[in-house]
Motif scaffolding. Structure first.
Motif, mmCIF file in Angstrom:
data_model
loop_
_atom_site.group_PDB
_atom_site.id
_atom_site.type_symbol
_atom_site.label_atom_id
_atom_site.label_comp_id
_atom_site.label_asym_id
_atom_site.label_seq_id
_atom_site.Cartn_x
_atom_site.Cartn_y
_atom_site.Cartn_z
ATOM 1 N N GLU A 76 -24.506 -17.700 -15.256
ATOM 2 C CA GLU A 76 -23.979 -16.708 -16.427
ATOM 3 C C GLU A 76 -24.394 -15.170 -15.560
ATOM 4 N N GLU A 77 -25.293 -14.950 -14.988
ATOM 5 C CA GLU A 77 -25.612 -13.607 -14.395
ATOM 6 C C GLU A 77 -24.467 -13.509 -13.367
ATOM 7 N N ARG A 78 -24.208 -14.294 -12.436
ATOM 8 C CA ARG A 78 -23.111 -14.032 -11.540
ATOM 9 C C ARG A 78 -21.562 -13.677 -12.272
ATOM 10 N N MET A 79 -21.339 -14.570 -13.259
ATOM 11 C CA MET A 79 -20.118 -14.043 -13.765
ATOM 12 C C MET A 79 -20.122 -12.691 -14.329
ATOM 13 N N ASN A 80 -21.527 -12.447 -15.019
ATOM 14 C CA ASN A 80 -21.515 -11.099 -15.704
ATOM 15 C C ASN A 80 -21.279 -9.878 -14.673
ATOM 16 N N ILE A 81 -21.769 -10.164 -13.607
ATOM 17 C CA ILE A 81 -21.811 -9.122 -12.557
ATOM 18 C C ILE A 81 -20.349 -8.938 -11.770
ATOM 19 N N PHE A 113 -12.205 -9.009 -3.564
ATOM 20 C CA PHE A 113 -12.980 -10.264 -3.443
ATOM 21 C C PHE A 113 -14.173 -10.341 -2.437
ATOM 22 N N LEU A 114 -13.852 -10.070 -1.210
ATOM 23 C CA LEU A 114 -14.774 -10.309 -0.171
ATOM 24 C C LEU A 114 -16.150 -9.576 -0.497
ATOM 25 N N ASN A 115 -16.073 -8.220 -1.099
ATOM 26 C CA ASN A 115 -17.053 -7.487 -1.362
ATOM 27 C C ASN A 115 -17.852 -8.013 -2.381
ATOM 28 N N LEU A 116 -17.204 -8.661 -3.360
ATOM 29 C CA LEU A 116 -17.856 -9.268 -4.482
ATOM 30 C C LEU A 116 -18.602 -10.446 -4.319
ATOM 31 N N GLU A 117 -17.894 -11.075 -3.125
ATOM 32 C CA GLU A 117 -18.742 -12.562 -2.890
ATOM 33 C C GLU A 117 -19.927 -12.079 -2.194
ATOM 34 N N LYS A 118 -19.958 -11.051 -1.421
ATOM 35 C CA LYS A 118 -21.333 -10.778 -0.904
ATOM 36 C C LYS A 118 -22.368 -10.259 -2.005
ATOM 37 N N ASN A 155 -14.408 3.313 -24.673
ATOM 38 C CA ASN A 155 -14.882 2.504 -25.540
ATOM 39 C C ASN A 155 -14.069 1.247 -25.267
ATOM 40 N N TYR A 156 -12.928 1.598 -24.938
ATOM 41 C CA TYR A 156 -11.906 0.441 -24.519
ATOM 42 C C TYR A 156 -12.424 -0.479 -23.328
ATOM 43 N N ILE A 157 -12.883 0.149 -22.198
ATOM 44 C CA ILE A 157 -13.325 -0.326 -21.203
ATOM 45 C C ILE A 157 -14.614 -1.152 -21.552
ATOM 46 N N LEU A 212 -17.485 -9.974 -13.390
ATOM 47 C CA LEU A 212 -16.492 -9.435 -14.315
ATOM 48 C C LEU A 212 -16.657 -7.958 -14.421
ATOM 49 N N ASP A 213 -17.946 -7.651 -14.673
ATOM 50 C CA ASP A 213 -18.314 -5.907 -14.620
ATOM 51 C C ASP A 213 -17.786 -5.567 -13.296
ATOM 52 N N ARG A 214 -17.915 -6.014 -12.213
ATOM 53 C CA ARG A 214 -17.397 -5.178 -11.107
ATOM 54 C C ARG A 214 -15.939 -5.308 -10.863
ATOM 55 N N MET A 215 -15.296 -6.327 -11.175
ATOM 56 C CA MET A 215 -14.072 -6.648 -10.946
ATOM 57 C C MET A 215 -13.061 -5.603 -12.017
ATOM 58 N N THR A 216 -13.519 -5.650 -13.120
ATOM 59 C CA THR A 216 -13.121 -4.990 -14.407
ATOM 60 C C THR A 216 -13.135 -3.474 -14.021
ATOM 61 N N ASP A 217 -14.223 -2.917 -13.739
ATOM 62 C CA ASP A 217 -14.136 -1.544 -13.044
ATOM 63 C C ASP A 217 -13.344 -1.190 -11.767
#
Lengths: 234, 234
Positions: free
Chosen positions: A90-95, A77-82, A187-189, A97-102
């Motif tokens: 919208e762009e922040r949420m996109n990023i 979460f800390l990394n994400l915040e940076k 494909n699932y991811i 969600l992408d990053r956290m999902t990965d």
DNA sequence: TTTTGATTCCATCAATTGATTGAATGGCTA
DNA sequence: TAGCCATTCAATCAATTGATGGAATCAAAA
């Protein structure tokens, strides 16, 4: 004096660390009662007495696993915040969600263990939750969900939890869902990300829209770029 | 000849049914491995041999529980479908979320058992999933999610699952989340509904809006009835 | 009443499981 | 070398757990 957990993290090759890593995987797959100390020992290739020598009893080990996973999640979460400062909501949420999902798909036992802790009881009353810091509050704050008076803390935390649970569910349920949909992993991811974004983003974007219009102060570029899809306040 | 499950459902006072009901609760709380046959027998107030007499071994009983819960859930979906014909998409989703949430909070073991099946493995390879019909496809169809070519079945099923998982998570995690937020049951349930609606509805409403504008061809009754919806085309 | 069949429980088993003991092993220092 | 300490494992325990056999109970049928 360091805690056993810190020691284990310091040297990933150490026996302590290897046991912890195996315990994460096995506890994550089978849950507390579904896991036997022998299963973990076998995964590492050692005797159970060695396991107990390093980590005490089963509860102690499970506790260490939960703390370890929670710690990793906190770091993430800390990394994400940076990373996520810039651009529009919208762009922040996109990023994010992408990053956290990965991240979660790379460490599925994290999702598994978090969900186990949320949803299932343990027969022996191990009460480790009081030691586990909960991030929902911080995230809610970081996402700016608590800035307006209309959105009290508990509401904001619920919003964070529905997002996190959405991700955890698709990660933990990968086997189940994927075989149901007959998709390969990639494909699932991709589909998970697509679905999460489709569902989760509009609500927040729309609310931000409303709030800004309510104040009648078109300030950021956000308001402009979203002109084409908006909900009229009733 | 009826199946054991049908027999049990026929007479809720029968020993078979009482055992099944207790098994639902206990398996739901503790999961398969966290539950012992003795716990279930004790809950009913009988000896374990009586339990085995009626239901065979632990796997058989668990299987019966899963089938039973799945059956109930299927019925609930059917009821829902009858009620939810009318009005706009937004209104339909409101009603469906309300009703489904109420149902699950009244029968939390349903959510628990569904999530257990999704997320955790069992040590013995009990493969009962092939017997359990999956409703996601039907629901997706009933919600009209598969009508447009841009939304293939797997995508539609993912959307159904994120909705269902959102509800299940809040129901199953009630203890955890509620103590975190320090809310009483009623307030928690209200907050859950509010949050689910806030997050889940806008995405679908917006998409429907877009599709209609894209086609500019009001064909089905679906399209017409939305004229008065709150979402204003810009 | 006797018989029959279904149901329930007590006693008991074998296997599993969490955990410990005490004997090796091997590296390090005095 | 001898002594010390950390580590590892084989052997073993006691408790738990899933499951069964057989006796007891009871109601309905014969």
């Amino acid at each position: 004096m360091k805690s056993p957990l810190e020691k284990a993290r310091k040297n990933p090759e150490s026996m302590k660390a290897r046991i912890l890593a195996a315990a994460r995987r096995i506890f994550g797959e089978y849950g507390f009662h579904g896991t036997t100390t022998r299963m973990i020992a076998k995964e590492v290739g050692i005797d159970i007495s060695t396991l107990h020598y390093h980590w005490g009893d089963k509860n102690d080990l499970y506790e260490a696993v939960v703390m370890d996973v929670n710690n990793d999640l906190g770091k993430e979460f800390l990394n994400l915040e940076k990373i996520v400062h810039t651009s529009t909501l919208e762009e922040r949420m996109n990023i994010a969600l992408d990053r956290m999902t990965d991240y979660l798909f790379d460490h599925p036992e994290v999702s598994n263990l978090v969900l186990f802790r949320y949803f299932s009881k343990t027969r022996n009353e191990v009460d480790i939750d009081f030691k586990v810091p909960e991030f929902s509050g911080n995230i809610a704050h970081a996402m700016g969900l608590t800035k307006d008076a209309k959105n009290p803390l508990s509401r904001a935390m619920m919003e964070v939890m529905i997002i996190m649970n959405g991700m955890h569910s698709f990660v933990s349920g990968e086997n189940y869902f994927r075989s149901m949909l007959k998709l390969d992993r990639k494909n699932y991811i991709d589909l998970v990300k697509e679905t999460l974004k489709f569902i989760l983003i509009p609500a927040f974007v729309l609310r931000e829209e409303k709030m800004k219009k309510g104040r009648s102060r078109p300030s950021s570029k956000m308001t402009q770029e979203k002109k084409k899809s908006k909900v009229k306040p009733s």
